[in-house]
Motif scaffolding. Structure first.
Motif, PDB file in Angstrom:
ATOM      1  N   HIS A   1      35.081  34.438  31.591  1.00  0.00           N
ATOM      2  CA  HIS A   1      34.037  34.773  30.600  1.00  0.00           C
ATOM      3  C   HIS A   1      35.000  35.299  29.434  1.00  0.00           C
ATOM      4  O   HIS A   1      35.948  36.231  29.589  1.00  0.00           O
ATOM      5  N   PRO A   2      34.770  34.560  28.154  1.00  0.00           N
ATOM      6  CA  PRO A   2      35.491  35.097  27.036  1.00  0.00           C
ATOM      7  C   PRO A   2      35.320  36.514  26.589  1.00  0.00           C
ATOM      8  O   PRO A   2      36.340  37.073  26.079  1.00  0.00           O
ATOM      9  N   ASN A   3      34.256  37.061  27.004  1.00  0.00           N
ATOM     10  CA  ASN A   3      34.277  38.477  26.664  1.00  0.00           C
ATOM     11  C   ASN A   3      34.796  39.451  27.740  1.00  0.00           C
ATOM     12  O   ASN A   3      33.635  39.594  28.859  1.00  0.00           O
ATOM     13  N   HIS A   4      35.872  39.958  27.742  1.00  0.00           N
ATOM     14  CA  HIS A   4      36.346  40.659  28.868  1.00  0.00           C
ATOM     15  C   HIS A   4      37.256  41.884  28.143  1.00  0.00           C
ATOM     16  O   HIS A   4      37.850  41.401  26.888  1.00  0.00           O
ATOM     17  N   ALA A   5      37.541  42.773  29.047  1.00  0.00           N
ATOM     18  CA  ALA A   5      38.288  43.924  28.301  1.00  0.00           C
ATOM     19  C   ALA A   5      39.707  43.368  28.362  1.00  0.00           C
ATOM     20  O   ALA A   5      40.042  42.765  29.334  1.00  0.00           O
ATOM     21  N   PRO A   6      40.614  43.728  27.337  1.00  0.00           N
ATOM     22  CA  PRO A   6      41.959  43.555  27.520  1.00  0.00           C
ATOM     23  C   PRO A   6      42.435  44.023  28.855  1.00  0.00           C
ATOM     24  O   PRO A   6      43.430  43.702  29.289  1.00  0.00           O
TER      25      PRO A   6
ATOM     26  N   VAL B   1      28.601  35.150  46.213  1.00  0.00           N
ATOM     27  CA  VAL B   1      29.555  35.117  45.274  1.00  0.00           C
ATOM     28  C   VAL B   1      30.501  36.383  45.609  1.00  0.00           C
ATOM     29  O   VAL B   1      29.879  37.704  45.728  1.00  0.00           O
ATOM     30  N   THR B   2      31.772  36.025  46.146  1.00  0.00           N
ATOM     31  CA  THR B   2      32.591  37.311  46.441  1.00  0.00           C
ATOM     32  C   THR B   2      34.036  37.234  45.885  1.00  0.00           C
ATOM     33  O   THR B   2      34.713  37.991  46.102  1.00  0.00           O
ATOM     34  N   SER B   3      33.965  36.390  44.661  1.00  0.00           N
ATOM     35  CA  SER B   3      35.095  36.398  43.873  1.00  0.00           C
ATOM     36  C   SER B   3      34.819  36.148  42.626  1.00  0.00           C
ATOM     37  O   SER B   3      33.809  35.520  42.243  1.00  0.00           O
ATOM     38  N   HIS B   4      35.662  36.529  41.418  1.00  0.00           N
ATOM     39  CA  HIS B   4      35.498  36.302  40.365  1.00  0.00           C
ATOM     40  C   HIS B   4      36.737  36.581  39.547  1.00  0.00           C
ATOM     41  O   HIS B   4      37.241  37.599  39.604  1.00  0.00           O
TER      42      HIS B   4
ATOM     43  N   ARG C   1      29.846  36.534  37.278  1.00  0.00           N
ATOM     44  CA  ARG C   1      30.320  37.989  37.107  1.00  0.00           C
ATOM     45  C   ARG C   1      29.265  38.828  37.258  1.00  0.00           C
ATOM     46  O   ARG C   1      29.448  39.907  37.974  1.00  0.00           O
ATOM     47  N   MET C   2      27.837  38.650  36.981  1.00  0.00           N
ATOM     48  CA  MET C   2      26.881  39.497  37.420  1.00  0.00           C
ATOM     49  C   MET C   2      26.831  39.779  38.907  1.00  0.00           C
ATOM     50  O   MET C   2      26.643  40.762  39.529  1.00  0.00           O
ATOM     51  N   LYS C   3      26.863  38.531  39.468  1.00  0.00           N
ATOM     52  CA  LYS C   3      26.747  38.602  41.040  1.00  0.00           C
ATOM     53  C   LYS C   3      27.878  39.437  41.577  1.00  0.00           C
ATOM     54  O   LYS C   3      27.673  40.027  42.714  1.00  0.00           O
ATOM     55  N   PHE C   4      29.044  39.201  41.068  1.00  0.00           N
ATOM     56  CA  PHE C   4      30.214  39.847  41.625  1.00  0.00           C
ATOM     57  C   PHE C   4      30.141  41.132  41.303  1.00  0.00           C
ATOM     58  O   PHE C   4      30.324  42.248  42.253  1.00  0.00           O
TER      59      PHE C   4
ATOM     60  N   GLU D   1      23.236  32.200  25.954  1.00  0.00           N
ATOM     61  CA  GLU D   1      24.646  32.490  26.486  1.00  0.00           C
ATOM     62  C   GLU D   1      25.450  31.366  26.547  1.00  0.00           C
ATOM     63  O   GLU D   1      24.985  30.362  27.040  1.00  0.00           O
ATOM     64  N   ALA D   2      26.507  31.340  26.014  1.00  0.00           N
ATOM     65  CA  ALA D   2      27.486  30.162  25.898  1.00  0.00           C
ATOM     66  C   ALA D   2      28.166  29.848  27.061  1.00  0.00           C
ATOM     67  O   ALA D   2      28.488  28.770  27.447  1.00  0.00           O
ATOM     68  N   ASN D   3      28.537  30.803  28.033  1.00  0.00           N
ATOM     69  CA  ASN D   3      28.947  30.506  29.181  1.00  0.00           C
ATOM     70  C   ASN D   3      28.142  30.980  30.450  1.00  0.00           C
ATOM     71  O   ASN D   3      28.581  32.269  31.024  1.00  0.00           O
ATOM     72  N   PRO D   4      27.021  30.380  30.747  1.00  0.00           N
ATOM     73  CA  PRO D   4      26.048  30.788  31.722  1.00  0.00           C
ATOM     74  C   PRO D   4      26.690  30.997  32.946  1.00  0.00           C
ATOM     75  O   PRO D   4      26.318  31.787  33.730  1.00  0.00           O
ATOM     76  N   GLY D   5      27.478  30.039  33.441  1.00  0.00           N
ATOM     77  CA  GLY D   5      28.262  29.825  34.792  1.00  0.00           C
ATOM     78  C   GLY D   5      28.964  31.209  35.059  1.00  0.00           C
ATOM     79  O   GLY D   5      28.595  31.841  35.822  1.00  0.00           O
TER      80      GLY D   5
END
Lengths: 780, 99
Positions: A270-275, A262-265, A390-393, A381-385
């Motif tokens: 993911h709905p939980n992200h900073a503005p 995983v080299t991109s994201h 995100r964690m791999k990135f 977790e509602a958005n496991p993908g």
């Protein structure tokens, strides 16, 4: 080294800067987007607050057009100061009067004229002292370059100006100043609070930087820096804009066949992200690019075949790096290998590791483990993908951060940090563990804007290169330093000219053999260029000789020529040449003892544009006989050096006696080739000498030629033509051949002359000399 | 038997570490933290199932000792750090994560 970096003063947020810039700049049109901007307004927050208004005008300039942060470099990258007046410690055939050499452009009071980019020339202070004897000038300002890093706007500016001054043999200095903007002048001003290296290269206490040039033509941007206070006098330099990125680095990705990479994201996936997080797809390259690194990819994303289920040890990954990385070298370089593997042999608890703490050049390899905990989204977790992506990135960015020598956020105070640092357990940084963040992983990503902390950015953008660069390390500081400096200077010496320092033989020299090298200055561009005809012999030429494990010394010629500029057009592919007696100069012998030496040359053939040769390594062999060793004391004198440098002398009998003895005792040596040539050349023609009688009266006399002796000595020198060409070089052996041909012509021996020219031309042709030179000799 | 995993994390510098439980003892002769992962070593101890057990960690040469009681069924993972000159051990239900 002094350490006193102010940690937080003067900082402004990205938002503050974007707003401030938009509030003050208005134009009537907006050009196409520039491709170089790494500070595109990529967050929802930024986009929402700084919209690009449509016509009617006036409209705001997009922030990325106004950003002036980046790397600036002195317009004149290689500084070649005038050499001091050279004394004449021994009589010469034709005395050389002292010459007053032109100095550098000055604006008075020791201040440099803005825009010259030239460094002060402390050697000038030594000029008078040279009258009392041989004086070697300090090496310090010989070859040099200087860059200025301005970090006051763009993404996460650290409000810092720093610089690196590089001298090939005079040390290096990295200095840092935290700056604030003077509202009256717009200049960025601050005290120099950190120095690492040769502090005398920039002793001033304060820097003030004024940025000029429009936003639309980056090449017109300038940074004018004035350094004042402290123990140095005030100096002002003007730097030209070079690039937006503070560092250039190459990443190479390889993936094990049973793993996923995983080299991109996209942070918004993911709905939980900073503005304030970026709203578009980030790649590892673009994520580093937006923070100030120019990233290129090397290799071809290779797949490493392994049996399924393979777990890796650190040593195995290091071995794989050596086998699969196209850039592998056990040396410092701005490059990193990133391996995507299934699992470390530690198990699923390890998401990734910068495994390369093995060997001498460390921090070059990292690994990310796709079957570790980073691929296991928590239950519910509602958005496991997107969570896993995100964690791999994050892990990839985190491990690469270790490659840049960044510690974990909570480890900053451990060990020996480059400046005193405080732990940052609550940092919203790639280097913090999201799951250890106060409030946990979800709290972390709710506020994380995909960046590094201010202290980390300060380190990445401004710390001394050896601390950040992969493969380098603090303990590696002294080792390899010159090569590092040389790389910098080579990078700075861009232009149409290529300087080549060479010998036409294996670079191994017999003991006592004078070292002669040849310089070639070639126009490697596709257009004609004008150079100075005397570039390879005048003030513009500098040579340095460094002995392994010994001294580094500057070569100074015995003679100085004060010549008017002599423009010459070099067509594309055309070159000019010269021959240099490198063994000794007016400062003494540089190449004597057996060992390995490195020789560098630089010239300023075009004002303001330098050309730097690749270093030439030579070996001086051990004495082949006791006789050679016994002669050393007599040969390595200034008088003999003088005779060899001038190609002979009619008055320096002691030196001539030594050369005769050398020729008789070691007739098969290459040193004898030089000795016979130097003894024979003055006898080929009439020559003037200065005679001082008992009363001190000086008169000029003419010493007549001695053609028979000249014939004998020059013939002995050229008897084995290939040996002579090896020893003297192609330029000098051609000169000696023509000299002997002239003697033979005067003696009426046309047959011998013809044979000499023909055979010499054939030999030179075999040795690869240019056909034009060969034919000129043959038809002379 | 169940397994207790003791994660020796930050603050170790060529230390001899002795980890004991009610049922076993293990000595690591040379423990040093690898800063790039924040982990020095993982020690596995056997423990009788179904009952709490006391885990004791000692660095004899530094005179540091700590012990805690854990229930291997619910918190079989113990994170140990040397912080401010003291040993700190925290039981966890899940293995710690490193990168």
């Amino acid at each position: 080294m002094s350490i006193d970096v102010e940690r937080s003063s003067g900082h402004k947020s990205d938002e503050q800067y974007r707003s401030a810039r938009n509030a003050t700049a208005e134009v009537t049109d907006v050009p196409e987007l520039l491709s170089e901007g790494y500070d595109l307004p990529d967050s929802e927050e930024a986009r929402g607050r700084t919209p690009f208004p449509r016509l009617p005008t006036p409209i705001s300039i997009p922030p990325f057009l106004l950003r002036r942060s980046g790397v600036y470099r002195l317009a004149r990258p290689i500084v070649l100061p005038p050499q001091p007046r050279v004394p004449t410690p021994v009589p010469t055939p034709i005395p050389i009067p002292p010459i007053d050499l032109p100095g550098a452009p000055h604006a008075g009071n020791g201040h440099l004229a803005p825009g010259t980019g030239a460094a002060p020339h402390p050697e000038e202070d030594h000029a008078d002292a040279a009258a009392v004897g041989p004086v070697l000038p300090p090496i310090t300002p010989l070859f040099g370059t200087e860059e200025l890093r301005v970090d006051v706007d763009g993404v996460k500016p650290t409000m810092t100006v720093s610089g690196t001054i590089t001298r090939l043999f005079g040390g290096r200095l990295t200095w840092i100043a935290r700056v604030t903007q003077d509202p009256a002048t717009g200049a960025w001003i601050g005290p120099i609070s950190y120095r690492d290296g040769t502090t005398s290269l920039r002793p001033q206490a304060t820097v003030s930087v004024k940025l000029t040039g429009g936003p639309f033509l980056p090449t017109n941007r300038r940074a004018t820096a004035t350094f004042s206070g402290g123990t140095g006098s005030t100096v002002t330099y003007t730097y030209g804009y070079q690039k937006a990125a503070f560092r250039d680095v190459a990443f190479e990705y390889d993936t094990v066949s049973d793993a996923t990479a995983v080299t991109s994201h996209n942070p918004t996936s993911h709905p939980n992200h900073a503005p304030s997080s970026p709203t578009s797809m980030l790649t590892v390259e673009s994520a580093y690019s937006r923070l100030g690194f120019a990233v290129t990819k090397t290799g071809g994303d290779s797949v490493i075949p392994v049996p399924p289920g393979t777990a890796w040890s650190d040593q195995e990954m290091h071995d794989a790096m050596q086998a699969h990385w196209s850039r592998w070298a056990d040396a410092p370089q701005w490059a990193m290998w990133v391996l995507f593997a299934r699992l470390h042999d530690m198990g699923t608890s390890l998401g990734g590791i910068m495994f390369d703490d093995i060997g001498t050049a460390q921090r070059q390899g990292t690994a990310i483990f796709s079957d570790s905990f980073i691929s296991q989204a928590p239950a519910g977790e509602a958005n496991p993908g997107p969570w896993v992506e995100r964690m791999k990135f994050w892990t990839a960015m985190h491990e690469i951060g270790h490659g840049f020598n960044l510690a974990h956020s909570w480890q900053k105070s451990l060990g020996t940090s480059w400046v005193p640092l405080a732990n940052e357990p609550a940092a919203l940084s790639y280097m913090n563990y999201p799951y250890n963040y106060p409030g946990g992983l979800d709290a972390f990503f709710a506020a994380f804007d995909y960046g590094f902390s201010q202290d980390e950015l300060l380190f990445l953008r401004h710390a001394p290169e050896r601390l950040v660069k992969m493969g380098a390390a603090p303990w590696f500081d002294h080792h390899g330093f010159e090569q590092d400096a040389y790389d910098h200077l080579m990078a700075a010496a861009t232009g149409p000219l290529e300087l080549d320092l060479r010998v036409h033989r294996e670079p191994r020299f017999e003991f006592l053999e004078p070292v002669v090298m040849e310089l070639r200055l070639k126009n490697v561009s596709s257009t004609p260029t004008v150079v100075d005809e005397h570039s390879l012999e005048g003030d513009g030429l500098s040579i340095v000789v460094a002995r392994d494990g010994g001294e580094t010394r500057r070569w100074l010629p015995f003679a100085r020529y004060c010549t008017a500029p002599a423009p010459r057009v070099l067509q594309p592919g055309e070159a000019m040449y010269s021959s240099i007696f490198v063994s000794a100069g007016s400062g003494g012998w540089l190449v004597t003892d057996p060992g390995t030496y490195t020789v560098y040359a630089a010239t300023e053939a075009i004002p303001g544009t330098g050309a730097l040769s690749k270093p030439l390594r030579i070996v001086v062999e051990r004495p082949a006989s006791d006789g050679a060793e016994r002669l050393a004391g007599e040969v390595f004198t200034q008088e003999v050096a003088h005779v060899l440098a001038f190609g002979g002398s009619r008055v320096m009998e002691s030196a001539n006696d030594t050369l005769r003895e050398l020729s008789e005792r070691l007739p098969e040596s290459r040193a004898a080739v030089h000795a016979n040539a130097a003894l024979g050349a003055p006898k080929a023609n009439d020559g003037k000498v200065l005679i001082v009688d008992d009363s001190g009266q000086e008169t000029m006399a003419v010493v007549p030629a001695q053609p028979d002796e000249a014939n004998e000595l020059l013939s002995a020198s050229l008897d084995d033509f290939d040996r002579a060409a090896d020893a003297l070089g192609h330029i000098a052996v051609t000169e000696q051949t023509l000299r002997l041909a002239s003697v033979l012509e005067d003696a009426g021996d046309a047959s011998a002359r013809s044979d000499l020219l023909s055979e010499s031309a054939d030999a030179l042709a075999r040795r690869g000399v240019l056909p034009g030179v060969v034919e000129e000799l043959r038809s002379h | 038997m169940t397994t207790i995993q003791v994660y020796l994390e930050e603050g170790f510098d060529h230390d001899r570490v002795v980890v004991t439980s009610s049922d076993s003892q293990h000595t690591e002769p040379d423990v040093t933290t690898r800063h790039q992962v924040g982990l020095a070593s993982v020690v596995e101890l056997d423990s009788a199932p179904g009952a709490p057990t006391t885990v004791r960690i000692a660095l004899p040469e530094r005179g540091l000792t700590t012990e805690l009681e854990i229930d291997p069924a619910t918190t079989p993972y113990v994170r140990v750090n040397v912080t401010d000159g003291a040993l700190r051990a925290v039981p966890q239900p899940a293995p710690p994560m490193f990168a």
